[in-house]
Design a protein around this motif. Structure first.
Motif, PDB file in Angstrom:
ATOM      1  N   TRP A  70       0.849  -1.186   0.000  1.00  0.00           N
ATOM      2  CA  TRP A  70       0.000   0.000   0.000  1.00  0.00           C
ATOM      3  C   TRP A  70       0.888   1.240   0.000  1.00  0.00           C
ATOM      4  O   TRP A  70       2.038   1.194   0.448  1.00  0.00           O
ATOM      5  N   PRO A  90      -2.828  -0.175  -4.098  1.00  0.00           N
ATOM      6  CA  PRO A  90      -3.819   0.644  -3.391  1.00  0.00           C
ATOM      7  C   PRO A  90      -3.173   1.847  -2.706  1.00  0.00           C
ATOM      8  O   PRO A  90      -2.079   1.747  -2.149  1.00  0.00           O
ATOM      9  N   LEU A  92      -4.147   5.121  -0.032  1.00  0.00           N
ATOM     10  CA  LEU A  92      -5.079   5.732   0.915  1.00  0.00           C
ATOM     11  C   LEU A  92      -4.709   7.190   1.111  1.00  0.00           C
ATOM     12  O   LEU A  92      -3.541   7.522   1.324  1.00  0.00           O
ATOM     13  N   ASP A 110      -8.418   5.089  -2.382  1.00  0.00           N
ATOM     14  CA  ASP A 110      -9.207   4.920  -1.166  1.00  0.00           C
ATOM     15  C   ASP A 110      -9.190   6.222  -0.362  1.00  0.00           C
ATOM     16  O   ASP A 110      -8.158   6.912  -0.311  1.00  0.00           O
ATOM     17  N   TYR A 130     -13.853   2.740  -2.504  1.00  0.00           N
ATOM     18  CA  TYR A 130     -13.392   2.204  -1.227  1.00  0.00           C
ATOM     19  C   TYR A 130     -13.172   3.314  -0.198  1.00  0.00           C
ATOM     20  O   TYR A 130     -12.595   4.361  -0.514  1.00  0.00           O
ATOM     21  N   HIS A 132     -12.021   3.922   4.155  1.00  0.00           N
ATOM     22  CA  HIS A 132     -11.513   3.413   5.422  1.00  0.00           C
ATOM     23  C   HIS A 132     -12.159   4.258   6.513  1.00  0.00           C
ATOM     24  O   HIS A 132     -11.962   5.486   6.553  1.00  0.00           O
ATOM     25  N   ARG A 168     -13.387  -0.802   2.941  1.00  0.00           N
ATOM     26  CA  ARG A 168     -12.244  -1.697   2.799  1.00  0.00           C
ATOM     27  C   ARG A 168     -11.416  -1.738   4.075  1.00  0.00           C
ATOM     28  O   ARG A 168     -10.766  -2.734   4.367  1.00  0.00           O
TER      29      ARG A 168
END
Length: 378
Positions: A70, A90, A92, A110, A130, A132, A168
Motif C-alpha cells: 500500500w 492501493p 489511501l 481509497d 473504497y 476506510h 475496505r
C-alpha cells in the motif's frame, strides 16, 4: 580582509547548482525489507509531503519494489501524482475536499471517512469505491468520536448494502507510537478492537485494519491488525536500533573561500566576531532551502574530513563556516548532513540544534535544492 586564491580555479564561482539532496533508493528498499522481516503485517509506505522531502514517486516505486503493498498520502493531489506516475497499488488518502472526490474516484484512490457527513459526501460521488472508516482512539485529531461510531458503522453498512461504497478498512492513529512501553498504544488498540467488533456487528467486513506507525509496528503486539503504516522508518528516521538507515545526504560545495583577520565580524549583525585570523568558507544554501536559522550557535558541517562550525547568522541563500587554518578551496565538497558514518552531522543532529524533529528537517528542504537519486550511499 583578504582573499585566498586557488591555483586551479578562481576563488569565486557561480553558486547555482552547487547544492543537492542525494537520495539512496537502496536504503529505502532495505528499510522496507527490514521492517517486513520484523512484523507479520503488510506494509503501507507513507509518502506524504513529497515522501518527507525525498521525492514521492521515486521513493514510492522503491518501496513497492521492496514489498510495500500500500501507499499512504495526506492530500488528494499527492495521491493523484502517484497514479499519474503509473503506480497501481492501493493508495489511501485522508485529507481531501468535496471537489477532489470525483478525481480520486476516477483514479481508484481509497479515502478516509470520520463522520456520517463525510460518508454522505463520498457516496454522492458514484465512482468512489473504497473507504476506510477512522476511529479516534485517543489522538483526538481526526476520526470518529467513539460515541458516534455506531451511527457511522451502521450508516456505512447501509450504503454498502446498496452498492454505493465498500468499507475496505478501519483504522486509527497512535498518539504515543514512539513510546517504548507501548502502554498508551495498548489502550488505543483495545479501543480499536472494540470499534472493529462493532463494525462487524453492523455487517461490515473490512479487509484491512491498521493502527501502528513505524515504531508502533515493532513495540505493539497487534496480530489482528493486517497493515502497518511506515513513515519515519521508511526514511531511516529515529530507528537506527532496528538496523534502518537514513536515505538522504544533503550536499553542497564551497562557493567562496577567504581569509579574515582577528576581530572581523561575520554575516548580518556581526553576531560572530573572530578571535583569531581564520579561513572562512561560503556554503550556498540557506534558510529558504530548509537550513534552520536557529541552529547557528551549535551547527557544524563536514568539510575536508573534519567538522567545521557554522558561524554568523544563516542567511536566506547561504551561510558561512570556519575552516580555521585548514587549506580549503572553492568547490570543496560540504556534507551538511548524512548518515553519520564518516563523522558528518546527521539530520537528527540538525534537529537537536534547531529544537525540532528530523521529520521537519527533511520536509523543510526546499524545491531549489535538486534531488539526485542513486543506488548505494556513495
Amino acid at each position: 580582509m583578504y582573499l585566498v586564491q586557488s591555483r586551479h580555479r578562481p576563488a569565486t564561482r557561480g553558486i547555482t547548482g552547487l547544492s543537492e539532496a542525494v537520495v539512496d533508493l537502496s536504503a529505502i528498499r532495505d528499510n522496507v525489507r527490514t521492517l517486513r522481516r520484523r512484523v507479520p503485517q503488510d506494509v503501507l509506505a507513507v509518502v506524504k509531503a513529497d515522501a518527507f522531502g525525498h521525492g514521492a514517486v521515486p521513493v514510492a516505486r522503491a518501496a513497492v519494489e521492496a514489498g510495500a503493498t500500500w501507499l499512504g498520502v495526506a492530500r488528494a493531489d499527492e495521491a493523484l501524482q502517484l497514479r499519474a506516475a503509473g503506480l497501481t497499488v492501493p493508495i489511501l488518502t485522508w485529507l481531501y475536499d468535496a471537489a477532489e472526490l470525483m478525481l480520486l474516484g476516477d483514479m481508484d484512490v481509497d479515502v478516509s471517512v470520520s463522520t456520517v457527513a463525510d460518508l454522505q459526501r463520498v457516496v454522492s460521488i458514484p465512482n468512489v469505491h473504497y473507504v476506510h472508516l477512522k476511529l479516534d482512539t485517543g489522538l483526538h485529531r481526526a476520526g470518529s468520536a467513539p460515541d458516534q461510531w455506531i451511527e457511522l458503522t451502521r450508516t456505512a453498512a447501509h450504503y454498502e448494502a446498496l452498492g454505493a461504497v465498500t468499507v475496505r478498512g478501519i483504522w486509527s492513529h497512535l498518539s504515543h507510537g514512539d513510546s517504548a512501553d507501548a502502554v498508551q498504544s495498548m489502550r488505543q488498540l483495545q479501543v480499536l478492537r472494540t470499534g472493529v467488533g462493532l463494525a462487524r456487528r453492523a455487517g461490515l467486513r473490512p479487509s484491512v485494519v491498521h493502527l501502528a506507525n513505524s515504531a508502533g509496528a515493532v513495540t505493539l503486539d497487534a496480530p489482528d491488525c493486517s497493515l502497518v503504516r511506515i513513515g519515519a522508518g521508511l526514511y531511516g528516521i529515529d530507528e537506527m536500533a532496528l538496523g534502518l538507515r537514513p536515505a538522504m545526504r544533503l550536499m553542497s560545495k564551497l562557493a567562496q573561500v577567504r581569509r579574515i583577520r582577528a576581530g572581523e565580524g561575520v554575516s548580518y549583525g556581526h553576531d560572530f566576531v573572530t578571535d583569531r585570523d581564520t579561513t572562512i568558507g561560503l556554503v550556498p544554501i540557506g534558510y529558504a532551502d530548509g537550513i534552520p536559522r536557529v541552529a547557528v550557535r551549535q551547527a557544524s558541517v563536514w568539510c575536508h574530513g573534519v567538522r567545521m562550525p557554522v558561524i554568523g547568522r544563516i542567511a536566506m541563500d547561504q551561510f558561512v563556516i570556519d575552516a580555521g587554518d585548514i587549506a580549503v578551496e572553492p568547490g570543496e565538497p560540504v556534507t551538511i548532513f548524512g548518515d553519520g558514518s564518516s563523522g558528518e552531522p546527521t539530520a537528527s543532529d540538525w534537529a537537536d540544534w534547531a529544537g525540532t524533529i528530523p521529520h521537519e528537517i527533511y520536509c523543510g528542504i526546499g524545491s531549489r535544492v535538486p534531488r539526485r537519486y542513486q543506488e548505494g550511499n556513495r
